[in-house]
Design a protein around this motif. Structure first.
Motif, short mmCIF file in Angstrom:
data_model
loop_
_atom_site.label_atom_id
_atom_site.label_comp_id
_atom_site.label_asym_id
_atom_site.label_seq_id
_atom_site.Cartn_x
_atom_site.Cartn_y
_atom_site.Cartn_z
N ARG A 245 0.84 -1.20 0.00
CA ARG A 245 0.00 0.00 0.00
C ARG A 245 0.87 1.24 0.00
NH1 ARG A 245 -4.86 0.20 4.07
NH2 ARG A 245 -5.04 2.15 2.96
N LYS A 246 0.45 2.23 -0.76
CA LYS A 246 1.21 3.48 -0.83
C LYS A 246 0.54 4.59 -0.05
CE LYS A 246 3.28 2.29 -5.16
NZ LYS A 246 3.40 2.52 -6.56
N ASP A 247 -0.75 4.46 0.21
CA ASP A 247 -1.44 5.47 0.99
C ASP A 247 -1.59 4.98 2.42
OD1 ASP A 247 -3.11 3.45 -0.04
OD2 ASP A 247 -4.91 4.65 0.30
N PRO A 248 -1.50 5.87 3.39
CA PRO A 248 -1.56 5.43 4.79
C PRO A 248 -2.95 4.98 5.19
CG PRO A 248 -1.48 7.81 4.67
CD PRO A 248 -1.30 7.30 3.27
N ASP A 249 -3.01 4.06 6.13
CA ASP A 249 -4.27 3.62 6.71
C ASP A 249 -4.60 4.59 7.85
OD1 ASP A 249 -6.48 2.36 7.67
OD2 ASP A 249 -5.52 0.42 7.99
N VAL A 250 -5.40 5.60 7.55
CA VAL A 250 -5.65 6.70 8.48
C VAL A 250 -6.33 6.22 9.75
CG1 VAL A 250 -6.79 8.94 8.73
CG2 VAL A 250 -5.76 8.32 6.55
#
Length: 73
Positions: free
Chosen positions: A54-59
């Protein structure tokens, strides 16, 4: 790998050889993914790899993290 695609796709050898290189690679990836996902172990491996790449953070997970205090505290 051509024999693998012949067996999986049902196409002939010469038909596979006439495919553009990009189409050949995408079909190879598609059939390999189907093979991986056909087993329980492969599904678990795919889930782990998907999380790791994954390149986007798990907010939602970041909001629960309390180890960072910031500069004022």
């Amino acid at each position: 790998m051509i024999n693998y695609l012949v067996a999986k796709s049902g196409r002939g050898h010469f038909e596979i050889m006439k495919l553009p290189y990009g189409v050949y690679l995408s079909q190879l990836k598609y059939f390999k993914l189907i093979d991986v996902l056909s087993t329980k172990e492969g599904q678990e491996m795919y889930k782990k790899e998907k999380v790791l790449s994954r390149k986007d953070p798990d907010v939602s997970r970041l909001r629960n993290f309390t180890g960072y205090k910031g500069s004022d505290g």
